[in-house]
Design an enzyme around this catalytic site. Sequence first.
Site, PDB file in Angstrom:
ATOM      1  N   PRO A 175     -15.587  -5.330   3.363  1.00  0.00           N
ATOM      2  CA  PRO A 175     -16.790  -5.741   4.098  1.00  0.00           C
ATOM      3  C   PRO A 175     -18.041  -4.961   3.708  1.00  0.00           C
ATOM      4  O   PRO A 175     -19.152  -5.414   3.983  1.00  0.00           O
ATOM      5  CB  PRO A 175     -16.415  -5.475   5.565  1.00  0.00           C
ATOM      6  CG  PRO A 175     -15.417  -4.364   5.493  1.00  0.00           C
ATOM      7  CD  PRO A 175     -14.613  -4.655   4.248  1.00  0.00           C
TER       8      PRO A 175
ATOM      9  N   THR B 285     -12.431   7.723   4.397  1.00  0.00           N
ATOM     10  CA  THR B 285     -11.581   8.883   4.666  1.00  0.00           C
ATOM     11  C   THR B 285     -12.362   9.981   5.373  1.00  0.00           C
ATOM     12  O   THR B 285     -11.837  11.059   5.620  1.00  0.00           O
ATOM     13  CB  THR B 285     -10.986   9.445   3.349  1.00  0.00           C
ATOM     14  OG1 THR B 285     -12.067   9.778   2.458  1.00  0.00           O
ATOM     15  CG2 THR B 285     -10.087   8.418   2.678  1.00  0.00           C
TER      16      THR B 285
ATOM     17  N   GLY C  87     -18.360  -3.870   0.403  1.00  0.00           N
ATOM     18  CA  GLY C  87     -18.387  -3.894  -1.058  1.00  0.00           C
ATOM     19  C   GLY C  87     -16.976  -3.991  -1.605  1.00  0.00           C
ATOM     20  O   GLY C  87     -16.165  -4.764  -1.124  1.00  0.00           O
TER      21      GLY C  87
ATOM     22  N   TYR D 287       0.820  -1.212   0.000  1.00  0.00           N
ATOM     23  CA  TYR D 287       0.000   0.000   0.000  1.00  0.00           C
ATOM     24  C   TYR D 287       0.856   1.267   0.000  1.00  0.00           C
ATOM     25  O   TYR D 287       0.335   2.361  -0.218  1.00  0.00           O
ATOM     26  CB  TYR D 287      -0.920   0.039   1.229  1.00  0.00           C
ATOM     27  CG  TYR D 287      -1.904  -1.082   1.357  1.00  0.00           C
ATOM     28  CD1 TYR D 287      -2.127  -1.999   0.321  1.00  0.00           C
ATOM     29  CD2 TYR D 287      -2.622  -1.266   2.538  1.00  0.00           C
ATOM     30  CE1 TYR D 287      -3.025  -3.042   0.461  1.00  0.00           C
ATOM     31  CE2 TYR D 287      -3.524  -2.299   2.689  1.00  0.00           C
ATOM     32  CZ  TYR D 287      -3.722  -3.178   1.652  1.00  0.00           C
ATOM     33  OH  TYR D 287      -4.615  -4.216   1.803  1.00  0.00           O
TER      34      TYR D 287
ATOM     35  N   SER E  83      -3.355 -14.044   3.339  1.00  0.00           N
ATOM     36  CA  SER E  83      -4.385 -13.203   2.738  1.00  0.00           C
ATOM     37  C   SER E  83      -4.643 -13.672   1.322  1.00  0.00           C
ATOM     38  O   SER E  83      -3.704 -13.994   0.585  1.00  0.00           O
ATOM     39  CB  SER E  83      -3.912 -11.737   2.740  1.00  0.00           C
ATOM     40  OG  SER E  83      -4.830 -10.899   2.062  1.00  0.00           O
TER      41      SER E  83
END
Length: 282
Positions: free
Chosen positions: A185, A231, A187, A49, A135
């Site tokens: 969770p 955000t 979408g 990320y 993951s």
Amino acid sequence: MKNTITLSNGVEMPLLGYGVFKVAPQECERCVSDALNVGYRLIDTAQAYFNEEGVGNAISKSGIPRQDIFLVTKVRISNAGEQKAAASIDESLRKLKTDYIDLLLIHQAYGDVFGSWRAMEKACREGKVRAIGVSNFQAGRFFDFAHYVDIKPMVNQLQCNPLVQQQGIGPVLAEHDTRMMAWGPLGGEGAEGVVKNELLASIGEGYGKTAAQVALRWLTQRGIVAIPKSTHVERMRQNLDIFDFTLSEEEMRKISTLNQHDAGTVNFSDPQFVKYLIETYG
């Protein structure tokens, strides 16, 4: 109402956290600071990320004791293999401004995952990491992997929500005492209908909750860790406000009928997608 789960090695993990996937590096510190101020204590990031430093800055400036925060990050494909993974763990610790990671995951089921796992097991024994997992490991890949490692994965982070329920992998995870953690969770990647779903909205009306809050409650009530991203402070606050109501068995059953894509809307076994992962993150 308990809002944590216990992993197979006894580590307590919050059921709800804040994810920073696709949060720009320059915005990450502000967003994580807001999330911590709202009350989140689980923060999920990843080497891929490129915002671990923002997470670390926010945590170090928060004034919250480190032991009160559950920090998750992931080893990216380009760092696969025992030596590379070991070096990347130390680099993540530096960027996150901490001397331990609460949960470390292998981000994708490709590259030298067994080499990465050996480095992660060693980091666990050395106290650099409290728990380890994977993951995006689908059922067959997960079973094969778990069969050949010493420490069984404690978590498998997968796309999971009322429209993408991952029902098929549940028994495989249970067999290895592995807990599910849900990315997307609310979408993401083709499941945006979650927050607009009429059934979820109608159930929520009875509790004074939104469809999104019902979706998150459905996950956490099943013992699945959810990491919604936003955000906006008000949305962060709403997403966290799900532990003051309990869905009935009938409501849980109705929600289970919404499943559209059992294993997720992303086909992690598609050679073209694997090629994309390797070329983009490898």
